[in-house]
Design an enzyme around this catalytic site. Structure first.
Site, PDB file in Angstrom:
ATOM      1  CE1 TYR A 194      -3.908  -2.108   0.107  1.00 55.26           C
ATOM      2  CE2 TYR A 194      -3.106  -2.975   2.188  1.00 55.26           C
ATOM      3  CZ  TYR A 194      -3.997  -3.026   1.131  1.00 55.26           C
ATOM      4  OH  TYR A 194      -4.976  -3.987   1.110  1.00 55.26           O
ATOM      5  CE1 TYR A 220      -8.512  -4.164   2.752  1.00 52.84           C
ATOM      6  CE2 TYR A 220      -8.904  -3.054   4.836  1.00 52.84           C
ATOM      7  CZ  TYR A 220      -8.152  -3.913   4.072  1.00 52.84           C
ATOM      8  OH  TYR A 220      -7.057  -4.521   4.626  1.00 52.84           O
ATOM      9  NE  ARG A 221      -4.461  -1.162   4.679  1.00 46.77           N
ATOM     10  CZ  ARG A 221      -3.901  -2.126   5.416  1.00 46.77           C
ATOM     11  NH1 ARG A 221      -4.546  -3.249   5.618  1.00 46.77           N
ATOM     12  NH2 ARG A 221      -2.736  -1.954   5.963  1.00 46.77           N
TER      13      ARG A 221
HETATM   14  P1  FAD Z   1       2.069   1.694   9.413  1.00 49.34           P
HETATM   15  O1  FAD Z   1       2.777   1.681   8.110  1.00 49.34           O
HETATM   16  O2  FAD Z   1       2.798   2.145  10.589  1.00 49.34           O
HETATM   17  O3  FAD Z   1       0.715   2.508   9.307  1.00 49.34           O
HETATM   18  C1  FAD Z   1      -0.178   2.352   8.261  1.00 49.34           C
HETATM   19  C2  FAD Z   1      -0.893   3.672   8.005  1.00 49.34           C
HETATM   20  O4  FAD Z   1      -1.755   3.977   9.098  1.00 49.34           O
HETATM   21  C3  FAD Z   1       0.022   4.866   7.876  1.00 49.34           C
HETATM   22  O5  FAD Z   1       0.360   5.076   6.527  1.00 49.34           O
HETATM   23  C4  FAD Z   1      -0.786   6.001   8.448  1.00 49.34           C
HETATM   24  O6  FAD Z   1      -1.597   6.561   7.463  1.00 49.34           O
HETATM   25  C5  FAD Z   1      -1.658   5.339   9.463  1.00 49.34           C
HETATM   26  N1  FAD Z   1      -1.079   5.423  10.824  1.00 49.34           N
HETATM   27  C6  FAD Z   1      -0.249   4.519  11.381  1.00 49.34           C
HETATM   28  N2  FAD Z   1       0.036   4.868  12.635  1.00 49.34           N
HETATM   29  C7  FAD Z   1      -0.604   6.015  12.873  1.00 49.34           C
HETATM   30  C8  FAD Z   1      -0.704   6.837  14.020  1.00 49.34           C
HETATM   31  N3  FAD Z   1      -0.103   6.508  15.147  1.00 49.34           N
HETATM   32  N4  FAD Z   1      -1.467   7.943  13.943  1.00 49.34           N
HETATM   33  C9  FAD Z   1      -2.117   8.256  12.798  1.00 49.34           C
HETATM   34  N5  FAD Z   1      -2.062   7.488  11.695  1.00 49.34           N
HETATM   35  C10 FAD Z   1      -1.323   6.380  11.729  1.00 49.34           C
HETATM   36  N6  FAD Z   1      -2.623  -6.152   6.103  1.00 49.34           N
HETATM   37  C11 FAD Z   1      -3.674  -6.560   6.824  1.00 49.34           C
HETATM   38  O7  FAD Z   1      -4.428  -5.739   7.352  1.00 49.34           O
HETATM   39  N7  FAD Z   1      -3.923  -7.869   6.982  1.00 49.34           N
HETATM   40  C12 FAD Z   1      -3.100  -8.818   6.460  1.00 49.34           C
HETATM   41  O8  FAD Z   1      -3.339 -10.012   6.662  1.00 49.34           O
HETATM   42  C13 FAD Z   1      -1.989  -8.413   5.688  1.00 49.34           C
HETATM   43  N8  FAD Z   1      -1.176  -9.316   5.109  1.00 49.34           N
HETATM   44  C14 FAD Z   1      -0.123  -8.888   4.374  1.00 49.34           C
HETATM   45  C15 FAD Z   1       0.692  -9.854   3.746  1.00 49.34           C
HETATM   46  C16 FAD Z   1       1.768  -9.453   2.999  1.00 49.34           C
HETATM   47  C17 FAD Z   1       2.638 -10.483   2.341  1.00 49.34           C
HETATM   48  C18 FAD Z   1       2.056  -8.088   2.851  1.00 49.34           C
HETATM   49  C19 FAD Z   1       3.226  -7.617   2.047  1.00 49.34           C
HETATM   50  C20 FAD Z   1       1.253  -7.141   3.438  1.00 49.34           C
HETATM   51  C21 FAD Z   1       0.152  -7.525   4.201  1.00 49.34           C
HETATM   52  N9  FAD Z   1      -0.695  -6.596   4.808  1.00 49.34           N
HETATM   53  C22 FAD Z   1      -1.778  -7.036   5.531  1.00 49.34           C
HETATM   54  C23 FAD Z   1      -0.500  -5.145   4.618  1.00 49.34           C
HETATM   55  C24 FAD Z   1       0.437  -4.497   5.680  1.00 49.34           C
HETATM   56  O9  FAD Z   1       1.696  -5.135   5.651  1.00 49.34           O
HETATM   57  C25 FAD Z   1      -0.121  -4.550   7.087  1.00 49.34           C
HETATM   58  O10 FAD Z   1      -1.403  -4.009   7.135  1.00 49.34           O
HETATM   59  C26 FAD Z   1       0.751  -3.800   8.092  1.00 49.34           C
HETATM   60  O11 FAD Z   1       0.323  -4.097   9.396  1.00 49.34           O
HETATM   61  C27 FAD Z   1       0.690  -2.285   7.900  1.00 49.34           C
HETATM   62  O12 FAD Z   1       1.893  -1.711   8.280  1.00 49.34           O
HETATM   63  P2  FAD Z   1       2.177  -1.121   9.739  1.00 49.34           P
HETATM   64  O13 FAD Z   1       1.451  -1.951  10.692  1.00 49.34           O
HETATM   65  O14 FAD Z   1       3.642  -1.018   9.849  1.00 49.34           O
HETATM   66  O15 FAD Z   1       1.457   0.256   9.670  1.00 49.34           O
HETATM   67  C1  EUG Z   2      -3.671  -9.002   2.930  1.00 50.76           C
HETATM   68  C2  EUG Z   2      -4.829  -8.817   3.634  1.00 50.76           C
HETATM   69  C3  EUG Z   2      -5.369  -7.564   3.735  1.00 50.76           C
HETATM   70  C4  EUG Z   2      -4.757  -6.512   3.123  1.00 50.76           C
HETATM   71  C5  EUG Z   2      -3.585  -6.696   2.443  1.00 50.76           C
HETATM   72  C6  EUG Z   2      -3.038  -7.947   2.362  1.00 50.76           C
HETATM   73  C7  EUG Z   2      -3.171 -10.332   2.810  1.00 50.76           C
HETATM   74  C8  EUG Z   2      -2.383 -10.742   1.849  1.00 50.76           C
HETATM   75  C9  EUG Z   2      -7.429  -8.291   4.619  1.00 50.76           C
HETATM   76  O1  EUG Z   2      -6.523  -7.282   4.394  1.00 50.76           O
HETATM   77  O2  EUG Z   2      -5.342  -5.301   3.206  1.00 50.76           O
HETATM   78  C10 EUG Z   2      -2.054 -12.143   1.682  1.00 50.76           C
END
Ligand code: FAD
Ligand code: EUG
Length: 632
Positions: A148, A530-531
């Site tokens: 993202y 959703y995102r």
């Molecule tokens: P951050 O990068 O720290 O934050 C995300 C965003 O939230 C920021 O850009 C900002 O806009 C906002 N934010 C964060 N902290 C704050 C704050 N304190 N105050 C205000 N705004 C804030 N995602 C899922 O949801 N579910 C999954 O199962 C999933 N699986 C994944 C699998 C793979 C292989 C990959 C590559 C990605 C996946 N993701 C998934 C997407 C992502 O990796 C995760 O959602 C991850 O947790 C987001 O990064 P972060 O927690 O470091 O958030």
């Molecule tokens: C995943 C799941 C998410 C998302 C991005 C990645 C999982 C990847 C359900 O939300 O937003 C395998």
């Protein structure tokens, strides 16, 4: 009948420590990481310098003066400039310099540097400083928002506020209300290990998404999803502390009382409920957040069903609907496309050979790959919860439902070989973080991920149509189609995964075209995302168009009122502060993106036009039928 896998009831208990991945998520080979450090901001490793990208309208002199001022207040090492060659890093060391999965030029989303506050007071200082110098900030908790945009800002030259590096404490855990209060830097594996270390690991479970390295707070604030019954992360939050764009500090919910007896027990507090406006937003910096934890249900019984035919999807999703709504399926199950499931176990070259690079998988190749992996057209992963008798009882009902699909097979953990994905799912389903999901990221060399994440009705016909429609675009632009449905009670998140080789300019262009065409296709049929990736947020926001974009107008009004200088994450979610609105930074607005009509969209639109409308069960319908002499 199966063993109930790791739980308070299991002999071996839950692990105290989570193994960090020993391999690199987005690289075939760790040596590929330029410079080898994995951390582009680590000055010890970087040898050359690179020009810092400055924020719009700020010259170097003003910038240097502002940075020097902030360094004086927060300390020399609280700020690092992004002045070394960009390094794509890896999952354990995601770069703070740019989006490592860059679909545009690497520099397009490069920040000017990162600042590491140690406290809410530091955040207030940073926000006031940014207002004074008109330097845009970009808030992250941990910065693993891979797929993202990673840690990178929407506006190049923004200063990343990395909250998590120094604000990473579990502030408290309350076993009586099964809740905790966290700082931004607490990751899933941190929280898991913390609960174990304080002796609550058997009693309180966390919910984890696919990868354990994200921030519990950051993921919830981006409205992310995990896979236990507590999978809707934002729904489990309770109370926030927020630094507003003017530097004031607000607490929400019951935390707004100075001496609340129930800070993490009741989320609404009194008056208008504002918490939602801090999600996916640029309206505040959250510095503390409460989260609910799941009391150990007494057991977890993960299982997998496989289904032989691609078109089984329709029947399957329709079977899921009542099971989900009635909570017979307890968690958020994943329904994975067979070839995607298979990519967990092999690279593309291993699957079809180097000679078949350059064109997307054919239907025959997909079948062969699924067979090679011992999989099926669709694999469904879910779990029952509760003490063994209860979990097993539930599973019997689920079996009766899914075995209606001809050729369906069921597996428990003990039925699959070591290294099977179901074993990792068993961990995820019982709130134990894993990193297994990094495996399919090695599908192609130099692989970068973009997630396309439309919401889908829990309706078989619509789910199958989504697969056909988006796969059509993948084939048009030359990509292998992967997807997984994460199914909730009333909707599913269809996660469509686009893997491209970031070293190929052509693939970057095609990836962008493919994503933009899919957003358009989806909107025609009433499906919204959703995102989305930062490069696509303008376009997605534009599809939420009711009332001539009334929602965006409201967002902009809030933005301009609360953040008149536009310093907090400009461009986030397509919301541009007044100062930035006319700089031409928006991407992909007011234009048609699809280069060809999508025949499946056309077919669906026609079918929908011709179909008998679904009953609304509303008053107008009732009155009309009564007029015609029908029964009530
Ligand atoms: P951050 O990068 O720290 O934050 C995300 C965003 O939230 C920021 O850009 C900002 O806009 C906002 N934010 C964060 N902290 C704050 C704050 N304190 N105050 C205000 N705004 C804030 N995602 C899922 O949801 N579910 C999954 O199962 C999933 N699986 C994944 C699998 C793979 C292989 C990959 C590559 C990605 C996946 N993701 C998934 C997407 C992502 O990796 C995760 O959602 C991850 O947790 C987001 O990064 P972060 O927690 O470091 O958030
Ligand atoms: C995943 C799941 C998410 C998302 C991005 C990645 C999982 C990847 C359900 O939300 O937003 C395998």
């Amino acid at each position: 009948m199966g063993k109930v896998y790791p739980s308070t009831a299991s002999a071996e208990g839950r692990p105290a420590k989570i193994d960090r991945p020993s391999y690199f998520g987005c690289h075939m080979n760790p040596a590929e990481v330029i410079g080898g450090s994995g951390d582009p901001l680590n000055p010890e490793i970087a040898t050359e310098k690179r020009e810092v990208v400055l924020p719009p309208g700020i010259d170097r002199q003003a910038f240097d003066k502002a940075i020097a001022e902030l360094r004086e207040t927060l300390g020399e090492d609280a700020i690092e400039l992004n002045d070394v060659p960009l390094n794509h890093g890896n999952y354990m060391a995601p770069p703070l310099s740019h989006d490592p999965y860059s679909v545009l030029d690497d520099e397009y989303f490069a920040g000017c540097g990162a600042v590491y506050p140690s406290s809410t007071e530091d955040v207030v200082i940073i926000v006031k400083w940014a207002n004074k110098h008109l330097i845009p900030l970009w808030t992250i908790s941990v910065g693993r928002n891979l797929g993202y945009g990673g840690a990178s800002p929407r506006v190049a030259g923004s200063l990343i506020v990395h909250l998590g590096r120094r604000m990473n404490k579990v502030l408290s855990v309350d076993p009586d209300t099964a809740s905790c209060l966290l700082e931004p830097g607490v990751t899933y594996f941190d929280l898991y290990e913390h609960l174990r270390a304080v002796g609550l690991g058997e009693k309180l479970w966390i919910d984890v998404p696919d990868l354990g390295g994200g921030s519990v707070m950051g993921n919830a604030l981006d409205r992310g999803v995990g896979y236990t019954p507590y999978g809707d992360h934002f729904a489990q939050h309770c109370g926030m502390e927020v630094v507003m764009p003017d530097g004031s500090v607000v607490r929400t919910g019951m935390m707004a009382m100075e001496n609340s007896a129930t800070p993490q027990a009741f989320n609404y507090g009194f008056g208008p409920y504002v918490d939602g406006m801090f999600t996916q937003s640029a309206l505040g910096i959250v510095t503390k957040m409460g989260m609910w934890l799941m009391p150990s249900p007494g057991g977890c019984l993960p299982f997998m069903f496989t289904f032989p035919e691609h078109t089984d999807l329709e029947q399957l999703v329709d079977i899921c609907r009542p099971l989900m709504l009635n909570r017979l399926l307890h968690n958020i199950p994943g329904l994975r496309l067979g070839v995607y499931d298979a990519a967990t176990y092999m690279t593309r070259d291993e699957a079809v050979g180097v000679e078949n690079r350059g064109s997307p998988l054919t239907a025959e190749q997909e079948k062969a790959i699924i067979k090679k992996a011992g999989g099926a057209a669709w694999s469904f992963y879910a779990s029952c919860y509760g003490p063994p008798e209860i979990a097993k009882g539930h599973l019997e009902m689920i079996k009766a439902a899914f075995f209606q699909v001809p050729g369906a097979k069921m597996y428990l953990c003990e039925d699959v070989p070591e290294g099977h994905y179901l074993i990792d799912r068993a961990n995820v389903f019982s709130g134990i973080p894993t990193f297994r999901e990094l495996d399919w990221q090695k599908w192609i060399p130099n692989s970068s991920t973009l997630f396309f994440s439309p919401i889908v009705p829990v309706d078989g016909k619509e789910a199958l149509a989504q697969v056909e429609i988006f796969k059509y675009r993948f084939l048009e632009y030359g990509f292998d189609f992967f997807n997984v449905f994460y199914i909730g009670p009333r909707e599913g998140h269809n996660i469509v995964i686009l893997l491209f080789d970031r070293t190929s300019p052509q693939q970057r262009v095609n990836a962008m075209k493919c994503m933009r065409a899919m957003i358009e296709d989806a909107a025609k049929l009433g499906w919204g995302e959703y995102r989305t990736h930062i490069s696509l947020q303008d376009q997605v926001a534009e599809t939420y168009a009711f009332g001539d974009g009334a929602l965006m107008k409201l967002h902009e009004q809030m933005k301009d009122h609360l953040d008149p200088n536009g310093i907090l994450s400009p461009g986030r979610s397509g919301i541009w502060p007044r100062r930035y609105r006319d700089l031409g930074l928006q991407l992909g607005l007011n234009t048609t993106h699809a280069e060809t009509p999508n025949p499946v969209v056309e077919r669906m639109l026609k079918e929908k036009q011709q179909a008998k409308p679904k009953p609304t069960y509303g008053t107008d319908e009732l009155r009309a039928s009564q007029k015609k002499g029908g029964t009530a």
